[in-house]
Design a protein around this motif. Sequence first.
Motif, PDB file in Angstrom:
ATOM      1  N   ALA A  88      14.258   6.798   7.950  1.00 17.34           N
ATOM      2  CA  ALA A  88      12.788   6.804   7.841  1.00 17.34           C
ATOM      3  C   ALA A  88      12.310   8.062   7.134  1.00 17.34           C
ATOM      4  CB  ALA A  88      12.150   6.699   9.224  1.00 17.34           C
ATOM      5  N   ALA A  89      13.071   8.479   6.107  1.00 18.35           N
ATOM      6  CA  ALA A  89      12.783   9.737   5.418  1.00 18.35           C
ATOM      7  C   ALA A  89      11.603   9.596   4.463  1.00 18.35           C
ATOM      8  CB  ALA A  89      14.014  10.194   4.640  1.00 18.35           C
ATOM      9  N   LEU A  90      10.875  10.705   4.266  1.00 19.16           N
ATOM     10  CA  LEU A  90       9.823  10.782   3.261  1.00 19.16           C
ATOM     11  C   LEU A  90      10.416  11.484   2.042  1.00 19.16           C
ATOM     12  CD1 LEU A  90       6.810  11.853   5.518  1.00 19.16           C
ATOM     13  CD2 LEU A  90       7.346   9.567   4.668  1.00 19.16           C
ATOM     14  N   ILE A  91      10.335  10.855   0.888  1.00 24.51           N
ATOM     15  CA  ILE A  91      11.027  11.319  -0.311  1.00 24.51           C
ATOM     16  C   ILE A  91      10.028  11.890  -1.307  1.00 24.51           C
ATOM     17  CG2 ILE A  91      12.623  10.677  -2.156  1.00 24.51           C
ATOM     18  CD1 ILE A  91      13.742  10.306   0.686  1.00 24.51           C
ATOM     19  N   TYR A 112      11.235  -3.776  -3.904  1.00 24.88           N
ATOM     20  CA  TYR A 112      11.907  -3.862  -5.200  1.00 24.88           C
ATOM     21  C   TYR A 112      13.429  -3.857  -5.007  1.00 24.88           C
ATOM     22  CZ  TYR A 112       7.314  -2.616  -7.158  1.00 24.88           C
ATOM     23  OH  TYR A 112       5.985  -2.573  -7.486  1.00 24.88           O
ATOM     24  N   TRP A 113      13.891  -3.026  -4.068  1.00 21.26           N
ATOM     25  CA  TRP A 113      15.333  -2.964  -3.820  1.00 21.26           C
ATOM     26  C   TRP A 113      15.844  -4.301  -3.270  1.00 21.26           C
ATOM     27  CZ3 TRP A 113      19.088   0.249  -5.210  1.00 21.26           C
ATOM     28  CH2 TRP A 113      20.361  -0.023  -4.695  1.00 21.26           C
ATOM     29  N   ILE A 114      15.128  -4.886  -2.335  1.00 16.33           N
ATOM     30  CA  ILE A 114      15.549  -6.177  -1.768  1.00 16.33           C
ATOM     31  C   ILE A 114      15.658  -7.230  -2.871  1.00 16.33           C
ATOM     32  CG2 ILE A 114      14.844  -8.091  -0.263  1.00 16.33           C
ATOM     33  CD1 ILE A 114      13.550  -5.981   1.573  1.00 16.33           C
ATOM     34  N   GLY A 115      14.642  -7.279  -3.736  1.00 20.58           N
ATOM     35  CA  GLY A 115      14.660  -8.242  -4.828  1.00 20.58           C
ATOM     36  C   GLY A 115      15.843  -8.042  -5.752  1.00 20.58           C
ATOM     37  N   PHE A 126       0.829  -1.202   0.000  1.00 20.16           N
ATOM     38  CA  PHE A 126       0.000   0.000   0.000  1.00 20.16           C
ATOM     39  C   PHE A 126       0.865   1.256   0.000  1.00 20.16           C
ATOM     40  CE2 PHE A 126      -2.336   3.273   2.489  1.00 20.16           C
ATOM     41  CZ  PHE A 126      -3.379   3.480   1.606  1.00 20.16           C
ATOM     42  N   GLU A 127       1.876   1.298   0.886  1.00 16.11           N
ATOM     43  CA  GLU A 127       2.736   2.471   0.975  1.00 16.11           C
ATOM     44  C   GLU A 127       3.813   2.439  -0.106  1.00 16.11           C
ATOM     45  OE1 GLU A 127       2.097   0.610   3.672  1.00 16.11           O
ATOM     46  OE2 GLU A 127       1.111   1.916   5.145  1.00 16.11           O
ATOM     47  N   ILE A 128       4.109   3.590  -0.669  1.00 15.24           N
ATOM     48  CA  ILE A 128       5.101   3.679  -1.737  1.00 15.24           C
ATOM     49  C   ILE A 128       6.487   3.303  -1.217  1.00 15.24           C
ATOM     50  CG2 ILE A 128       5.611   6.139  -1.385  1.00 15.24           C
ATOM     51  CD1 ILE A 128       5.304   4.390  -4.809  1.00 15.24           C
ATOM     52  N   GLU A 129       6.780   3.624   0.051  1.00 11.13           N
ATOM     53  CA  GLU A 129       8.081   3.262   0.617  1.00 11.13           C
ATOM     54  C   GLU A 129       8.262   1.748   0.673  1.00 11.13           C
ATOM     55  OE1 GLU A 129       6.967   7.300   1.885  1.00 11.13           O
ATOM     56  OE2 GLU A 129       5.955   5.359   2.061  1.00 11.13           O
ATOM     57  N   LYS A 130       7.176   1.029   0.992  1.00 16.97           N
ATOM     58  CA  LYS A 130       7.260  -0.439   1.036  1.00 16.97           C
ATOM     59  C   LYS A 130       7.470  -1.013  -0.358  1.00 16.97           C
ATOM     60  CE  LYS A 130       4.592  -1.422   5.228  1.00 16.97           C
ATOM     61  NZ  LYS A 130       3.361  -2.075   5.767  1.00 16.97           N
ATOM     62  N   LYS A 131       6.849  -0.390  -1.337  1.00 16.56           N
ATOM     63  CA  LYS A 131       7.082  -0.823  -2.720  1.00 16.56           C
ATOM     64  C   LYS A 131       8.567  -0.678  -3.057  1.00 16.56           C
ATOM     65  CE  LYS A 131       2.549   0.359  -4.708  1.00 16.56           C
ATOM     66  NZ  LYS A 131       2.226  -0.958  -5.282  1.00 16.56           N
ATOM     67  N   LEU A 134      11.013   7.251  -8.933  1.00 15.07           N
ATOM     68  CA  LEU A 134      12.163   6.420  -8.595  1.00 15.07           C
ATOM     69  C   LEU A 134      11.745   4.968  -8.384  1.00 15.07           C
ATOM     70  CD1 LEU A 134      13.920   8.851  -6.087  1.00 15.07           C
ATOM     71  CD2 LEU A 134      14.599   8.374  -8.438  1.00 15.07           C
ATOM     72  N   THR A 135      10.582   4.782  -7.796  1.00 12.89           N
ATOM     73  CA  THR A 135      10.086   3.427  -7.556  1.00 12.89           C
ATOM     74  C   THR A 135       9.795   2.723  -8.879  1.00 12.89           C
ATOM     75  OG1 THR A 135       9.122   4.141  -5.451  1.00 12.89           O
ATOM     76  CG2 THR A 135       8.327   2.059  -6.354  1.00 12.89           C
ATOM     77  N   GLY A 136       9.249   3.473  -9.836  1.00 16.66           N
ATOM     78  CA  GLY A 136       9.017   2.910 -11.160  1.00 16.66           C
ATOM     79  C   GLY A 136      10.321   2.493 -11.827  1.00 16.66           C
ATOM     80  N   ASN A 137      11.363   3.319 -11.692  1.00 18.68           N
ATOM     81  CA  ASN A 137      12.678   2.969 -12.244  1.00 18.68           C
ATOM     82  C   ASN A 137      13.210   1.694 -11.601  1.00 18.68           C
ATOM     83  OD1 ASN A 137      13.672   6.467 -12.191  1.00 18.68           O
ATOM     84  ND2 ASN A 137      12.651   5.326 -13.815  1.00 18.68           N
TER      85      ASN A 137
END
Length: 583
Positions: free
Chosen positions: A505-508, A374-377, A365-370, A514-517
């Motif tokens: 725990a920053a809000l970007i 993706y980064w972990i993967g 749900f949260e963009i940070e979790k997305k 960036l998440t799409g990239n």
Amino acid sequence: MVTQNPLQSFLIQRLIELCYNRSLDSYRAKYLNPLQSVKELYQLIHDWELKKIKNFRTLEMGKRELIKFLEVEDYLKFETVSKKKLISDLITIKEDTKDYELIEYQLYRVQVENKEYLKNLIDRLDAELTDIKVEEKDVIEQMIRVDVIVNYIITEAISLNFSKIYLHKLAQAIFKFSPSENTFDKKYIQFKSVLLDFREEEFTTIFKIRSSESQLKNILISEFLQNVDSQIIGDNPKAQVTNFVKEKAGFRFIVYQNSALDYYQALKKAKSDLSKLLDKIHLGYSNLKIILTDTAVLISKEHKEKGDIQPLYYQIDGYYKSNDAQFQVFQDSLNRIEENDKIAYEVKDRIISALRHLRLGNEAFEIEKKFVNYWIGLEYLFSNYNKDTSTFARLIQYFPVLHSVYYVKRNCLYFQDLLKSADLSEETKELGNEILNFSKATTFDTIKEEAKTSNPVLRFRAQRFKSHLTNTDGKRTEYLKNHKENVEIHLHRLYRIRNKIVHDAALIDNLESLTGNLRYYLSFTLNKSIEYFVKCDSKPIASKMISMDDFFVHHQMLWNSLEEEKFPLEKLLQMEYSMDFLS
């Protein structure tokens, strides 16, 4: 019917393409423009001096990117700062540099002198639109300038808190769907006025949750409302809004009010507030199971009658191909990898784990979790605990190479699709049926000539491909090495953002882009790794297993070989590209 001249049509096509999440990433709005790059480096220097950044390479990447911008851009104002001197000072920055005061001050002054950057860009665009070129060489050069300007405009608008999806809908509404008798000038003035005369509106967001009524009626959470005040939705709401806010047992409403430039930014702010509330509720009522409906109501206080249902998911760039054939290809490929006893277990484990985190990111749900999933993967695909190098060092070493090997083929496949759907003669469209036709300058000349008036973007792209790919080996080498460097720079940015999210725990801002990239990078690596391991041959020594390192070394070998041969175009076009799960 009012028609546009080719340059006006080009502008409209590019505006829509830049903001469309299904456009190829090379043709979507970039994360930074020159001014945003100045701001980023200013912040990087500040964080480096405070020791928030530990690796100088992060600062080095920001410096290199800004220098690349400054060497070619012509739209920033330099009143008290010399651009030439700023570039030379930036070049001198080293890891042992002690005093950044003069450089910091120059970057500060550039920001001060460009407070009207968006207006200045639009003024430059106005000048181009009123000075239409005729000669072919001049036309292409003007298109290049307009392409750069409109790219910078969209990036700047997003930095001012317009959402990309709103800008896409705005461009379509004004230029494609407004009354046909409206002239281009009228439409263009309307579009400019939205960007330049922007002001925030007051919005109300209504979320709906579901849980057990027996639990809901016994908890004390003031934000949970049994009904929605009729004044919020107005006197003449749409039917779907009325139905959404109907009072029902087992349902509650959560209402937030905020200011934003558009519906999508308002929803984003409200979702952030909702996440904070749910975090608090989880601490106090850990046994309460809450299900959030997948839509919300967005209402502008100025135009309540336009209030409507909006999906809650973040629209990040890229899209999945979804069909039975697609699933079957992946299912069969993964089964073949699983059954191959010559492929090391770690390969199978990494692919399955990366797929899982891709799914978890998509479902979050949260963009940070997305972003984090993706980064972990992605990171797990590149990790190797038997090597002395860090996982990020391996990612930087191999991913830019991996992507650059296929960059020309990928872009030409996209061009091939554009050509198929273009309003051109069948004879010309058939030139795209064979990918190797794109190794000939004459192919691009034919497309460019026929698309001159009917499809300016296709004409422009044909000329750019001809210039980058077919003119000289040197131009092709520059094209690919520039792309490789850009990917490396962006990976450093993504890693820095990852650290801010995880450690601070920053809000970007603009994290969706960036998440799409990042999702694309993960999906691309999965595509290519599955493609490789399905077809790889067993090693001559039976005890040697096929490993993840083989996949990366294979692509390093391909890059080195292509580089040695000056990137022969025919070879680049024949690179295997059979799987494309996410575009």
